[in-house]
Design a protein around this motif. Structure first.
Motif, PDB file in Angstrom:
ATOM      1  N   LEU A   5     -51.247 -44.678  14.884  1.00 43.81           N
ATOM      2  CA  LEU A   5     -52.187 -43.570  14.695  1.00 43.81           C
ATOM      3  C   LEU A   5     -51.557 -42.238  15.091  1.00 43.81           C
ATOM      4  CD1 LEU A   5     -55.537 -45.162  15.903  1.00 43.81           C
ATOM      5  CD2 LEU A   5     -54.866 -44.601  13.566  1.00 43.81           C
ATOM      6  N   ALA A   6     -50.794 -42.232  16.178  1.00 44.34           N
ATOM      7  CA  ALA A   6     -50.125 -41.007  16.611  1.00 44.34           C
ATOM      8  C   ALA A   6     -49.105 -40.547  15.583  1.00 44.34           C
ATOM      9  CB  ALA A   6     -49.455 -41.222  17.960  1.00 44.34           C
ATOM     10  N   LEU A  11     -47.583 -36.870  11.030  1.00 43.14           N
ATOM     11  CA  LEU A  11     -47.241 -36.676   9.615  1.00 43.14           C
ATOM     12  C   LEU A  11     -48.270 -35.801   8.910  1.00 43.14           C
ATOM     13  CD1 LEU A  11     -45.926 -40.216   8.627  1.00 43.14           C
ATOM     14  CD2 LEU A  11     -44.613 -38.109   8.859  1.00 43.14           C
ATOM     15  N   ALA A  12     -49.541 -36.023   9.208  1.00 44.15           N
ATOM     16  CA  ALA A  12     -50.588 -35.210   8.594  1.00 44.15           C
ATOM     17  C   ALA A  12     -50.480 -33.757   9.046  1.00 44.15           C
ATOM     18  CB  ALA A  12     -51.963 -35.780   8.939  1.00 44.15           C
ATOM     19  N   LEU A  13     -50.151 -33.544  10.312  1.00 43.09           N
ATOM     20  CA  LEU A  13     -50.013 -32.185  10.838  1.00 43.09           C
ATOM     21  C   LEU A  13     -48.842 -31.460  10.194  1.00 43.09           C
ATOM     22  CD1 LEU A  13     -51.039 -30.099  12.842  1.00 43.09           C
ATOM     23  CD2 LEU A  13     -49.512 -31.080  14.545  1.00 43.09           C
ATOM     24  N   SER A  14     -47.751 -32.144   9.968  1.00 44.36           N
ATOM     25  CA  SER A  14     -46.585 -31.495   9.374  1.00 44.36           C
ATOM     26  C   SER A  14     -46.820 -31.156   7.909  1.00 44.36           C
ATOM     27  CB  SER A  14     -45.350 -32.370   9.519  1.00 44.36           C
ATOM     28  OG  SER A  14     -45.494 -33.539   8.738  1.00 44.36           O
TER      29      SER A  14
END
Length: 170
Positions: A5-6, A11-14
């Motif tokens: 999950l982390a 990946l979503a943040l980048s």
């Protein structure tokens, strides 16, 4: 599972499309644009404090030729907030508001017309000196806050225009 999950969150943040405004340091387009902003004198003690804070945030004083002017009008007020039964004031509120315009010096056009402001509560105590000192400290803090708001909005405006100042005309 937590590690997965982390990693998924990273990946979503980048992939969100955010990019640092000052990437590249003093050579970045944002920093160069801010260094090209001239801040004329602002009236009053609050104006002096705001101008100094803006100069520090905008990087004024470098080699950059001014291409923009930031015109600022301040409204500094002190109002009674708490009044006791014997008509003495127990609390004050200091309000600092700024109306400002970013002007392109080459064309005279207004690139940004906005306001910024903040306020602070002040306890009125039996010592007149302490109350005056609190009022002055509140003005200093408000000047920094208003200057921060203005510098951020100017940076965003210059960034949306392409940020980098125009080359000097011969």
């Amino acid at each position: 599972m937590r590690i997965f999950l982390a990693l998924a969150a990273l990946l979503a943040l980048s992939a969100c499309g955010l990019k640092p405004m000052y990437a590249g340091g003093v050579q970045s387009a944002s920093a160069q644009g801010l260094a090209a902003v001239e801040v004329p004198a602002i009236q009053g003690r609050g104006g002096w404090l705001v101008k100094n804070a803006l100069d520090a945030r905008l990087g004024v004083g470098g080699e950059q030729t001014p291409q923009y002017r930031l015109d600022v009008r301040l409204d500094d007020s002190l109002e009674a907030l708490g009044v006791l039964n014997d008509d003495t004031i127990s609390r004050e509120r200091r309000i600092l508001r700024a109306r400002y315009q970013l002007v392109d010096l080459a064309t005279g056009s207004v690139l940004l017309d906005a306001t910024a402001g903040s306020d602070a509560g002040i306890d009125v105590v039996s010592s007149e000196y302490a109350t005056i000192a609190a009022e002055q400290k509140a003005l200093e803090n408000l000047a920094l806050e208003v200057a921060d708001q203005m510098a951020t909005q100017v940076a965003l405006t210059l960034r949306s225009r392409g940020g980098a100042p125009r080359p000097a005309q011969p």
